[in-house]
Design a protein around this motif. Structure first.
Motif: not given
Lengths: 160, 175
Positions: A46, A48-49, A52, A56, B7, B9-10, B13-14, B17, B20, B27, B31, B35
């Motif tokens: 999390a 790292m992402l 990133g 950017s 996981y 939060f990951f 964030l995904l 992404l 975006i 962008i 990223t 990453t």
């Protein structure tokens, strides 16, 4: 890269010595290493992402324009905020800082940005809390912010 | 389910992404590149560090670490902590598990705070880089001020936090 190779060499040598002395201890050691890795992985991915994404969106030229020569106290506040979000290792931070200065950012602002990037981590705060408890994690981050601001002050007095 | 929850939060964030990526592909691409690179860096650096921490956990006796980093270790403790913190590479969160291990083995809170501070201030492998891009004056101020500040913070924190208070969570156990 060279760091990594040195680390691997040291780890393998010690692992070998440990294995010849005591198989069971070595096995227990590897098991606890694996558990540590397993425990930090979700947080790390999390982080790292997030870093990133942040890097950017915030390009060096954008950051430089926010914390330029005339940005003053506001620039310091912005750098503290930006720097406090992520925890970035120094081998990335110094090249980044160098780029920022070349793009027109002011030295004290870059100093506080670099220092907070390395020592203050809001993204990693949950991980730090799990390790040391909430109060210590907050106190450590606050002390790191204070250190970064004082450092910037010294740089401002001495070098500009 | 519990594993997936860790996981979350990951995944959030995904999702961000992905949003975006719909709005601005350039962008999103940077990223993914940034990453991906930092994840690879970490996967490369973490295993040997964790193996060393695991080995230290098994082999180092509490008594000997107390001698090096315990409350009465004095100037010896400063140098020992400093050499431990400045040689290792990587971001500060790698230092957290190491710090917990040291605490567990009887290091005093003062040196733990100093260890974390030194880790985030001085790194021998990148010292040359700081020196060449920011000059000797900048580097010297950074290092000297940082170390003195964190040593004093360590003395202060030692008065506030006890060793046991910080050891609530043992990272070598499964959460």
């Amino acid at each position: 890269m060279i760091n990594g190779i040195i680390l691997y060499t040291i780890a393998i040598i010690y692992l070998g010595i440990s294995f010849t002395k005591d198989k069971y201890k070595t096995k227990a050691a590897l098991l606890s290493s694996w558990k540590m890795f397993h425990n930090v992985l979700p947080d790390l991915l999390a982080i790292m992402l997030f870093v990133g994404l942040a890097l950017s969106l915030l390009t060096p030229s954008l950051i430089s324009s926010i914390i330029g020569e005339n940005s003053g106290l506001l620039g310091i506040i912005y750098s503290t905020l930006i720097g406090s979000i992520a925890l970035v290792p120094s081998f990335i931070v110094f090249p980044l800082g160098h780029t920022l200065v070349q793009n027109g950012a002011a030295l004290p602002q870059v100093a506080v940005l670099m220092s907070t990037l390395m020592s203050v981590g809001l993204t990693t705060l949950s991980m730090e809390q799990k390790t040391f408890g909430r109060s210590f994690a907050y106190a450590r981050n606050i002390s790191a912010i204070i250190m970064s601001l004082l450092f910037a002050l010294i740089i401002w007095v001495v070098m500009t | 389910m519990k594993k997936l929850k860790r996981y979350r939060f990951f995944f959030i964030l995904l999702l961000g992404l992905l949003l975006i990526a719909f709005m601005n592909q350039a962008i999103a691409m940077t990223t993914v590149q940034l990453t991906g690179k930092s994840i690879l860096d970490m996967l490369f650096l973490l295993p040997p560090i964790f193996i060393l921490v695991g080995l230290l956990d098994q082999w180092i006796k509490k008594e000997s670490l107390i001698r090096y980093m315990g409350e009465k270790s004095g100037i010896y403790g400063v140098f020992f902590t400093l050499s431990l913190a400045t040689v290792a590479a990587g971001p500060l969160y790698i230092a957290f598990p190491i710090a917990v291990l040291l605490l567990k083995k009887g290091a005093s809170v003062r040196y733990i705070v100093f260890f974390l501070g030194a880790w985030s201030t001085v790194k021998l492998p990148v010292l040359v880089y700081e020196f060449t891009s920011f000059g000797p004056k900048f580097t010297l101020i950074h290092i000297c001020f940082g170390l003195v500040f964190y040593y004093l913070t360590g003395i202060l924190f030692e008065k506030i936090y006890g060793q046991q208070k910080l050891l609530k969570a043992d990272i070598t156990k499964e959460i």
